[in-house]
Write a protein that holds these residues in place. Structure first.
Motif, mmCIF file in Angstrom:
data_model
loop_
_atom_site.group_PDB
_atom_site.id
_atom_site.type_symbol
_atom_site.label_atom_id
_atom_site.label_comp_id
_atom_site.label_asym_id
_atom_site.label_seq_id
_atom_site.Cartn_x
_atom_site.Cartn_y
_atom_site.Cartn_z
ATOM 1 N N HIS A 1 0.815 -1.219 0.000
ATOM 2 C CA HIS A 1 0.000 0.000 0.000
ATOM 3 C C HIS A 1 0.850 1.271 0.000
ATOM 4 O O HIS A 1 0.343 2.361 -0.304
ATOM 5 N N ARG B 1 -2.325 -6.138 -7.185
ATOM 6 C CA ARG B 1 -3.131 -7.355 -7.010
ATOM 7 C C ARG B 1 -2.312 -8.601 -7.353
ATOM 8 O O ARG B 1 -2.324 -9.582 -6.620
ATOM 9 N N ASP C 1 -2.723 -3.524 -10.989
ATOM 10 C CA ASP C 1 -2.780 -2.620 -9.835
ATOM 11 C C ASP C 1 -4.099 -2.761 -9.082
ATOM 12 O O ASP C 1 -4.908 -3.652 -9.376
ATOM 13 N N GLN C 2 -4.325 -1.885 -8.131
ATOM 14 C CA GLN C 2 -5.501 -1.971 -7.267
ATOM 15 C C GLN C 2 -6.800 -1.892 -8.049
ATOM 16 O O GLN C 2 -7.796 -2.513 -7.694
#
Length: 408
Positions: free
Chosen positions: A155, A190, A210-211
């Protein structure tokens, strides 16, 4: 019999059911199975035909033979069959002095043979390490060298760590984070797909989800970060990265449809049916073939250099489950228990209820008649349990109850 003895006897009956469910179906299959022919299918660059070999082996007589033919049914000898597939049988043909001089106007030499690649594709979630090495993509050396640091993407963004001290390298992490953010990347990652190995001629970096589910290409060029956002209109389920060639990776979407990610970042859907998503693939300078095998058929798709469909053929896949012996097995046995490698787990596989229930009911009636003949009271709880177990587990329980009878 005391209550404790009856409970122990019931336990022995259930144990007998389990043992018989592991052994009887396997014993039946070994004694009655006539193994269907094993079929293999390939595409011939010589004749542009689909070449099929079928291996017939009879487990009852220990006899076997192989026949060779193409999709039209034309028969071939083994040597004729081998000559149709020079990329597959290169060594054998070389020993016999039967290698072709040219194929499709191209000289058949070592340079042409080296274009052959083979592998397997499966739509499974790729295993990713928590820490990965980021190689230098333009080192100018024969193969990449293992770097002194590893990276992760959490994060906080991308972080490079020194394995010896377990400390974050702030300058390098800050530089790569700046490039990732400029490309539109949103942490955390991810999935991270790549080949974290030095056994490759060139490094193409990593492909990262990515997220938000967006796809990015990350690599290091001359010590500097490189990140490219790859536009897509599919939801990536898994990826298989390839060693340097004309494409970066194979992509599976959520429906197990297969795509290729080419080195120009274009994504192309392959004109092949997903099936179970498992493909054996092979390629050379002429064609790329993808073979999918399921319970009913073997399908071979042949694609040209631009991944367009060049040819296709499907053959029926013979298997034991379709044979009359297998159908009879489903009427005899309610289930079979198989053991995983290493005997770690036991997996029960049930047959269709509508098939084995008739034999189960017949055996239940026979068992009830035997108990009445031996002056047993059917309303006795343990006799009712015997009948109930037989109604469920059929021949396994019937044999187990007779081996461990419920005495007075």
């Amino acid at each position: 019999m005391t209550l404790a003895a009856k409970i122990i006897r019931l336990f022995l009956v259930l144990l007998g059911v389990m043992v018989l469910a592991m052994t009887l179906p396997e014993l039946y299959r070994k004694n009655f199975e006539k193994r269907p022919g094993k079929k293999l299918i390939y595409y011939s660059e010589i004749s542009k035909n689909f070449m099929i070999s079928e291996d017939f082996s009879d487990t009852l007589t220990n006899e076997n033979h192989i026949i060779y033919y193409d999709q039209t049914g034309k028969r071939y000898t083994e040597r004729e069959y081998n000559r149709q597939l020079p990329f597959l049988y290169t060594r054998k043909l070389a020993l016999l002095g039967e290698l072709p001089d040219t194929i499709n106007g191209n000289k058949f030499d070592q340079q042409l043979i080296k274009t052959t690649k083979r592998g397997m594709l499966m739509p499974v979630s790729s295993f990713t390490f928590q820490l990965n090495p980021l190689f230098e993509s333009e080192s100018g050396k024969v193969r990449p060298e293992l770097p002194d640091d590893l990276f992760r993407i959490n994060h906080r963004g991308i972080e490079f760590l020194d394995p010896e001290t377990n400390k974050i390298l702030p300058e390098k992490s800050r530089s790569f984070n700046k490039t990732l953010k400029a490309a539109g990347f949103q942490s955390p990652a991810r999935n991270i797909y790549g080949i974290p190995s030095t056994l490759k001629s060139r490094d193409d970096g990593y492909f990262i989800i990515d997220q938000r589910g967006e796809l990015f290409h990350l690599k290091m060029i001359k010590g500097r970060p490189y990140c490219h956002h790859i536009p897509k209109n599919i939801s990536v389920s898994s990826m298989k990265c390839m060693v340097p060639g004309d494409l970066y990776a194979y992509i599976y979407d959520q429906q197990q449809q297969l795509y290729v990610l080419r080195t120009d970042y274009s994504i192309k859907k392959l004109p092949i049916r997903p099936g179970n998503g498992r493909f054996m693939y092979s390629s050379n300078c002429f064609y790329k073939s993808y073979k999918n095998t399921d319970n009913d058929s073997i399908r071979l798709y042949v694609l040209d250099a631009d991944y367009n469909l060049a040819d296709y053929h499907a053959i029926e896949a013979d298997n034991y489950s379709k044979s009359p012996v297998a159908q009879t097995e489903q009427y005899l046995f309610p289930l079979k228990i198989i053991l995983t490698p290493g005997y770690a787990h036991m997996i029960p596989l049930f047959n269709p209820f509508c098939r084995f229930i008739w034999l189960n009911m017949l055996l239940l009636i026979i068992l009830a008649a035997i108990k009445l003949q031996n002056h047993r009271k059917l309303y006795n709880p343990f006799n009712l349990l015997d009948l109930g177990i037989t109604g469920i587990f059929g021949i396994f329980a019937f044999i187990a109850v007779l081996i461990f009878p419920n005495r007075k």
